[in-house]
Design a protein around this motif. Sequence first.
Motif, PDB file in Angstrom:
ATOM      1  N   GLY A 156      -3.557   2.886  -7.370  1.00  0.00           N
ATOM      2  CA  GLY A 156      -4.606   2.540  -6.416  1.00  0.00           C
ATOM      3  C   GLY A 156      -4.544   1.058  -6.084  1.00  0.00           C
ATOM      4  N   TYR A 162       1.542   6.520  -6.999  1.00  0.00           N
ATOM      5  CA  TYR A 162       0.234   7.000  -7.453  1.00  0.00           C
ATOM      6  C   TYR A 162      -0.584   5.892  -8.111  1.00  0.00           C
ATOM      7  CZ  TYR A 162       2.535  11.412  -6.535  1.00  0.00           C
ATOM      8  OH  TYR A 162       3.226  12.440  -5.922  1.00  0.00           O
ATOM      9  N   CYS A 207       2.404   1.671  -3.439  1.00  0.00           N
ATOM     10  CA  CYS A 207       1.380   2.105  -4.397  1.00  0.00           C
ATOM     11  C   CYS A 207       1.076   3.594  -4.230  1.00  0.00           C
ATOM     12  CB  CYS A 207       0.104   1.290  -4.214  1.00  0.00           C
ATOM     13  SG  CYS A 207       0.170  -0.366  -4.918  1.00  0.00           S
ATOM     14  N   SER A 208       1.002   4.050  -2.986  1.00  0.00           N
ATOM     15  CA  SER A 208       0.738   5.473  -2.728  1.00  0.00           C
ATOM     16  C   SER A 208       1.864   6.339  -3.274  1.00  0.00           C
ATOM     17  CB  SER A 208       0.576   5.718  -1.229  1.00  0.00           C
ATOM     18  OG  SER A 208      -0.530   5.012  -0.729  1.00  0.00           O
ATOM     19  N   LYS A 209       3.100   5.874  -3.104  1.00  0.00           N
ATOM     20  CA  LYS A 209       4.260   6.616  -3.604  1.00  0.00           C
ATOM     21  C   LYS A 209       4.248   6.685  -5.126  1.00  0.00           C
ATOM     22  CE  LYS A 209       6.882   7.494   0.129  1.00  0.00           C
ATOM     23  NZ  LYS A 209       7.543   8.774   0.458  1.00  0.00           N
ATOM     24  N   ASP A 243      -6.929  -1.868  -3.819  1.00  0.00           N
ATOM     25  CA  ASP A 243      -8.115  -2.137  -3.010  1.00  0.00           C
ATOM     26  C   ASP A 243      -8.302  -3.643  -2.882  1.00  0.00           C
ATOM     27  OD1 ASP A 243      -9.404   0.647  -2.745  1.00  0.00           O
ATOM     28  OD2 ASP A 243      -9.088   0.466  -4.901  1.00  0.00           O
ATOM     29  N   LYS A 245       0.834  -1.206   0.000  1.00  0.00           N
ATOM     30  CA  LYS A 245       0.000   0.000   0.000  1.00  0.00           C
ATOM     31  C   LYS A 245       0.864   1.250   0.000  1.00  0.00           C
ATOM     32  CE  LYS A 245      -3.870   2.391   0.724  1.00  0.00           C
ATOM     33  NZ  LYS A 245      -4.969   2.474  -0.246  1.00  0.00           N
ATOM     34  N   LYS A 246       1.934   1.218   0.785  1.00  0.00           N
ATOM     35  CA  LYS A 246       2.836   2.364   0.880  1.00  0.00           C
ATOM     36  C   LYS A 246       3.509   2.628  -0.459  1.00  0.00           C
ATOM     37  CE  LYS A 246       6.223   4.253   4.124  1.00  0.00           C
ATOM     38  NZ  LYS A 246       7.123   3.966   5.255  1.00  0.00           N
TER      39      LYS A 246
END
Length: 318
Positions: free
Chosen positions: A293, A291, A287-289, A295, A284-285
């Motif tokens: 998504g 950009y 993926c956030s870096k 789920d 998740k970390k």
Amino acid sequence: MNLLQIDKITIYFILILWTILNSIEFTYDYIKKANYYREVLNILEGLDKKYLLPVLIQKPKFLDGKILYDVLSITDKSMNEEVNKYVFSQEEYKEYIEMWVHEIKTPISSSKLVIENNRNEQTLSILEEIEKIESFIEQVLYYSKSSELEKDYIIRKTSLRKCINNVIKRNKKIIRENQISIEIDDFESFIYCDSKWLEFILNQIIINSIKYIGNYKTNRKLEKIGGKIKIYINENINNIELYINDNGVGIDEKDLHKVFEKGFTGTNGRKFKKSTGMGLYISKKLCSKMYLGIDINSKINEYTTVKITFPQNNMTEI
């Protein structure tokens, strides 16, 4: 003034004048301080990072304001010194961890080579445990780098199918041992991403799918249909959605919103006793870096589906 026999009218005039002048001075002083403190409060309210307040406010000209400003400046300087000590300490620790990870790879590779040259039931069992250690070490390395992803991140046009195939090939032994069938739709889509980091994320998801498909004791439906992982995509105008679906034990609804939390293992983690709660957190970390998504949708004793969304945008291509 009475002793000096000054006229009363003069005394009254002086008192009135003194009162008026003091009132004007008091009112001016009050307005000046009120405006300054109001401005300070407005700046503070508009700040996301409150500790930046001493940098943004101006030094006032009145005494108590100067004292406040000096106190804030001294505490800000002291805080920065403490933060710098902490950052330096963290950097040293991070460098040591990264060095340790690279150093530990040598004896692991040597051990695997020895096992390959002496293959038997016992050594293959040891190899399986060594590969688990290798996976945990990889998690440590990626976690240590995740806060500074931009230093080791190269966006290129990448074949999504190739990344998936690399991850499947990497886990073919455990897939074969668990008798899991892999079904991949026929697609050849390209995304803009760092293939190395993406493969790590995909690997964490595939490993979780394999782990939580379980066996005949933990997942009774395997007796009829067997373990299965299905991978497919959905192409939209603005993005590509990658789906990784398995017919494992599923995730309890009360745990579903916590699966990306650091160290969270949930009901399945306690049941299977193989979870660290770090794989999805790091994924998740990352993926956030980048950009992207990510789920998860799941139904207990039915399925788990992980969706990764890739923006259709090459503006960040290097």
